[in-house]
Design a protein around this motif. Structure first.
Motif: not given
Length: 108
Positions: A6, A10, A16, A18
């Motif tokens: 992530s 980013q 992102v 999750e």
């Protein structure tokens, strides 16, 4: 590991979403269309192969690139992943530059 992926994405400007496992990921995705899905093979609740098969039944994800990021490197597992609908396969530990290069090839 999920946090590292992530963070890497980013830092390169990607938004992102999750999920802690396959079921959470499917719920998080809902009806949203995303540019790429990165999953692991070994997850609680739902393994990556089952996750990909379920994802591929959704009209909004039928052609979404799916990258398997996992410790598994056996050709039989890769073939199973490809048959389920995986677009690519990266073996952990991952190199952030390699991950970004593969994502760059899969995301327009």
């Amino acid at each position: 590991m999920r946090q590292m992926v992530s963070f890497t994405l980013q830092q390169s400007g990607f938004a992102v979403l999750e999920g802690g496992n396959g079921k959470e990921a499917l719920a998080t995705l809902g009806a949203n269309k995303v540019d790429i899905v990165i999953t692991d093979l070994n997850m609680p609740e739902m393994d990556g192969i089952t996750f990909i098969k379920e994802l591929r039944t959704r009209p909004n994800a039928k052609f979404t690139p799916v990258l398997m990021l996992t410790t598994e490197s056996q050709e039989s597992k890769k073939a199973e992943g490809k048959a389920a609908g995986a677009t690519g396969w990266i073996v952990k530990p991952f190199n952030p530059e390699k991950l970004l290069a593969v994502v760059g090839k899969l995301v327009p």
